[in-house]
Design a protein around this motif. Structure first.
Motif, PDB file in Angstrom:
ATOM      1  N   ILE A  15     -24.539  28.022 -40.995  1.00  0.00           N
ATOM      2  CA  ILE A  15     -25.423  26.630 -40.623  1.00  0.00           C
ATOM      3  C   ILE A  15     -24.204  25.797 -40.316  1.00  0.00           C
ATOM      4  O   ILE A  15     -24.689  25.429 -39.469  1.00  0.00           O
ATOM      5  CB  ILE A  15     -26.164  26.565 -41.632  1.00  0.00           C
ATOM      6  N   ILE A  16     -23.569  25.380 -41.409  1.00  0.00           N
ATOM      7  CA  ILE A  16     -21.657  24.647 -40.840  1.00  0.00           C
ATOM      8  C   ILE A  16     -21.102  25.041 -39.894  1.00  0.00           C
ATOM      9  O   ILE A  16     -21.128  23.335 -39.136  1.00  0.00           O
ATOM     10  CB  ILE A  16     -21.543  24.634 -42.417  1.00  0.00           C
ATOM     11  N   ILE A  17     -21.404  25.735 -39.277  1.00  0.00           N
ATOM     12  CA  ILE A  17     -20.110  26.551 -38.220  1.00  0.00           C
ATOM     13  C   ILE A  17     -20.810  26.202 -37.561  1.00  0.00           C
ATOM     14  O   ILE A  17     -20.629  25.812 -35.969  1.00  0.00           O
ATOM     15  CB  ILE A  17     -20.391  27.740 -38.601  1.00  0.00           C
ATOM     16  N   SER A  18     -22.020  26.569 -36.834  1.00  0.00           N
ATOM     17  CA  SER A  18     -23.243  26.073 -35.686  1.00  0.00           C
ATOM     18  C   SER A  18     -22.965  23.943 -35.771  1.00  0.00           C
ATOM     19  O   SER A  18     -23.253  23.960 -34.731  1.00  0.00           O
ATOM     20  CB  SER A  18     -25.148  26.501 -36.546  1.00  0.00           C
ATOM     21  N   ALA A  19     -23.589  23.641 -36.667  1.00  0.00           N
ATOM     22  CA  ALA A  19     -23.281  22.391 -36.770  1.00  0.00           C
ATOM     23  C   ALA A  19     -22.199  22.212 -35.577  1.00  0.00           C
ATOM     24  O   ALA A  19     -22.233  20.503 -35.232  1.00  0.00           O
ATOM     25  CB  ALA A  19     -23.869  21.333 -38.101  1.00  0.00           C
ATOM     26  N   ARG A  23     -21.797  19.798 -32.585  1.00  0.00           N
ATOM     27  CA  ARG A  23     -21.031  18.776 -32.468  1.00  0.00           C
ATOM     28  C   ARG A  23     -19.891  18.818 -31.172  1.00  0.00           C
ATOM     29  O   ARG A  23     -20.135  17.905 -30.413  1.00  0.00           O
ATOM     30  CB  ARG A  23     -20.301  18.259 -33.170  1.00  0.00           C
ATOM     31  N   HIS A  24     -19.826  19.833 -31.369  1.00  0.00           N
ATOM     32  CA  HIS A  24     -18.236  19.815 -30.600  1.00  0.00           C
ATOM     33  C   HIS A  24     -18.238  20.418 -28.689  1.00  0.00           C
ATOM     34  O   HIS A  24     -18.268  19.774 -27.750  1.00  0.00           O
ATOM     35  CB  HIS A  24     -17.039  21.525 -30.767  1.00  0.00           C
ATOM     36  N   GLU A  25     -20.113  20.764 -29.179  1.00  0.00           N
ATOM     37  CA  GLU A  25     -20.318  20.761 -27.203  1.00  0.00           C
ATOM     38  C   GLU A  25     -20.696  19.599 -26.675  1.00  0.00           C
ATOM     39  O   GLU A  25     -20.987  18.998 -26.147  1.00  0.00           O
ATOM     40  CB  GLU A  25     -21.053  22.393 -27.451  1.00  0.00           C
ATOM     41  N   LEU A  26     -21.514  18.963 -27.796  1.00  0.00           N
ATOM     42  CA  LEU A  26     -21.977  17.358 -27.224  1.00  0.00           C
ATOM     43  C   LEU A  26     -20.793  16.669 -26.830  1.00  0.00           C
ATOM     44  O   LEU A  26     -20.980  15.952 -25.239  1.00  0.00           O
ATOM     45  CB  LEU A  26     -22.384  16.886 -28.542  1.00  0.00           C
TER      46      LEU A  26
END
Length: 113
Positions: A15-19, A23-26
C-alpha cells in the motif's frame, strides 16, 4: 499469529509503495502538462519536447531538436508567408471569376446579337 503480522507488514508495504508511485505519477503528469503549456505559449507544436521518453532520446533526439529549431525560427515567417500565399490565392481566384464573368457575358452577347 506470526503469519498474520507478516501479511500485515507485506500488505502495508504494498500500500505504501503504491501510494508513493501514485504521487510520483501525479507529479510527472503535472510536469508534463506544464511543459506542454509552455510549448504552446512559445508557439512550438505541443508534444515536441514533452512527448520524448528516455529511451527515445538516444536515437530521435537530433531529429526532434532540428524540427523544433525550424519551427521556432520559421514559425512567424511561415505564418506571414502562409498569409501572403492565401491572399495571393484569393486574388488569383478573384481574377479567374472576373475572367469567367467576362467570358459568360461575351457568350450571352454573341447568342443575343
Amino acid at each position: 499469529m506470526e503469519a498474520a503480522w507478516i501479511l500485515v507488514v507485506i500488505f502495508s508495504f504494498v500500500i505504501i509503495i503504491s501510494a508513493i508511485n501514485n504521487r510520483h505519477e501525479l507529479k510527472k503528469r503535472k510536469l508534463d502538462a506544464a511543459l506542454r503549456m509552455q510549448e504552446m505559449s512559445q508557439g512550438i507544436k505541443p508534444g515536441t519536447y514533452s512527448s520524448m521518453r528516455r529511451s527515445e532520446r538516444t536515437h530521435k533526439y537530433k531529429h526532434t531538436i532540428e524540427t523544433a529549431d525550424e519551427s521556432d525560427t520559421l514559425g512567424s515567417w511561415e505564418k506571414e508567408n502562409n498569409r501572403a500565399q492565401v491572399k495571393k490565392g484569393i486574388d488569383d481566384l478573384q481574377k479567374r471569376l472576373d475572367n469567367i464573368e467576362t467570358i459568360m457575358n461575351s457568350r450571352k452577347g454573341n447568342s443575343n446579337g
